[in-house]
Design a protein around this motif. Sequence first.
Motif, PDB file in Angstrom:
ATOM      1  N   ILE A 179       0.616  -0.947  -0.282  1.00  0.00           N
ATOM      2  CA  ILE A 179      -0.217   0.313   0.191  1.00  0.00           C
ATOM      3  C   ILE A 179       0.790   0.951   0.229  1.00  0.00           C
ATOM      4  CG2 ILE A 179      -2.341   1.129   0.894  1.00  0.00           C
ATOM      5  CD1 ILE A 179      -2.931  -1.072   1.223  1.00  0.00           C
ATOM      6  N   ASP A 180       1.434   1.694  -0.833  1.00  0.00           N
ATOM      7  CA  ASP A 180       1.396   3.029  -0.990  1.00  0.00           C
ATOM      8  C   ASP A 180       0.768   4.605  -1.054  1.00  0.00           C
ATOM      9  OD1 ASP A 180       3.768   4.376  -2.303  1.00  0.00           O
ATOM     10  OD2 ASP A 180       3.305   4.626  -4.341  1.00  0.00           O
ATOM     11  N   ASP A 181       1.763   5.224  -0.708  1.00  0.00           N
ATOM     12  CA  ASP A 181       1.342   6.208  -0.132  1.00  0.00           C
ATOM     13  C   ASP A 181       0.581   6.605   1.024  1.00  0.00           C
ATOM     14  OD1 ASP A 181       2.987   7.482  -2.757  1.00  0.00           O
ATOM     15  OD2 ASP A 181       1.376   8.279  -3.260  1.00  0.00           O
ATOM     16  N   PHE A 182       0.970   5.365   2.186  1.00  0.00           N
ATOM     17  CA  PHE A 182      -0.076   5.790   3.153  1.00  0.00           C
ATOM     18  C   PHE A 182       0.094   6.515   4.072  1.00  0.00           C
ATOM     19  CE2 PHE A 182      -1.833   4.237   8.060  1.00  0.00           C
ATOM     20  CZ  PHE A 182      -2.919   3.601   7.060  1.00  0.00           C
ATOM     21  N   VAL A 236       9.876   3.032   4.831  1.00  0.00           N
ATOM     22  CA  VAL A 236       8.842   4.630   5.214  1.00  0.00           C
ATOM     23  C   VAL A 236       9.800   4.999   3.589  1.00  0.00           C
ATOM     24  CG1 VAL A 236       9.308   6.675   6.470  1.00  0.00           C
ATOM     25  CG2 VAL A 236       8.751   4.571   7.456  1.00  0.00           C
ATOM     26  N   GLU A 237       9.573   6.704   3.284  1.00  0.00           N
ATOM     27  CA  GLU A 237       9.372   7.343   2.311  1.00  0.00           C
ATOM     28  C   GLU A 237       9.809   8.676   2.487  1.00  0.00           C
ATOM     29  OE1 GLU A 237       6.209   6.359  -1.346  1.00  0.00           O
ATOM     30  OE2 GLU A 237       5.522   8.064   0.158  1.00  0.00           O
ATOM     31  N   GLY A 238      10.538   8.833   1.674  1.00  0.00           N
ATOM     32  CA  GLY A 238      11.349  10.405   1.493  1.00  0.00           C
ATOM     33  C   GLY A 238      12.362  10.616   2.631  1.00  0.00           C
TER      34      GLY A 238
HETATM   35 MG    MG Z   1       4.385   6.513  -2.423  1.00  0.00          MG
END
Ligand code: MG
Length: 292
Positions: A179-182, A236-238
Amino acid sequence: SSKRAGKNQLSFYNKEMQEQALASIRLEEALRRALCREEFVLVFQPIVSFSSGEVKKFEALLRWKQPGRGIQNPGTFIAVAEQTGLIVPIGYWVIEAACHFIRQQMQAKQSVKPVAVNLSVCQLREAEFAARVESLLLRLNIPPALLVLEITESMLMENVELAMVLIEKLKKLGIRIAIDDFGTGYSSLSQLRHFPVDILKIDRSFVVDLETSAVDRQMVEAITAMVHKLGLKVIVEGIETVEQMQFLNKIGCDYGQGFLFARPLPPEQALQYTGYAGLATSECLPNDDRLR
Ligand code: MG
Ligand code: C2E
Ligand code: MG
Ligand code: MG
């Protein structure tokens, strides 16, 4: 007079709207040609383990080498590709190119890392999607467990039934789902437990102010604890700073992705990426009270 000004303004907007419409038609035409002219490329961003710095996966990200305009990021063309449905054939190309990168890893005789591909909502609506991905994997002889498909939280929540059916089909094939951009959609973690997903990616917006926002730190910590209770892994993104990395490692997040570790890289460079080497030095930094 004001009447006159209003009239001028109106024609100004008409002209602007006309230009925008024209630009979008030109973009659509250029995108149509881009596939057969082989102007798309993938870059691969490493996803690393917080505790060891090892590469665990890659995320495939689409780029368009538009002649005369340099390299375009998805932000400049994905919306039009989705509106026109062109994202469907582009999407199959992306999965196939990601599989070629998996094969490149196999040929380099190093341990092969799974590759994640982003899906768009049009692909969710494709009745044939799972079957076509299955035959693609068979034809290219790629173990399904090496492919991860990313579905954004908002896509999932706006298409609960469709997404559930597709995710179940893909899972049966052995493909993993993230699941992306949660955190940017409207789901609750209790809804999430109904989906047989494997990975949850916490959106970058929670990371940007991690160092200054106690609320964001608490949010990420709470999400991580609950996601772990569901038996899933957290990415965790970014991540851009050592401080963010240290905090996320301390609260038990599994994996991270961000410019601190590596930018999205062309395939040859991604193959050579050996992991994040900054862990040893970062341990020597004094502990930061703000991050407790
Ligand atoms: Mg994303
Ligand atoms: P995403 O799936 O959430 O991908 C992560 C985005 O964050 C990527 O942007 C990546 O370059 C960027 N990023 C990674 N680390 C950092 C960081 O430390 N700081 C900052 N500021 N940014 C970071 P990119 O490549 O421009 O892609 C944007 C979005 O476009 C993706 O977001 C995804 O939703 C979409 N996208 C990319 N490739 C594809 C594709 O093949 N198909 C579809 N349907 N969508 C795609
Ligand atoms: Mg993604
Ligand atoms: Mg994102």
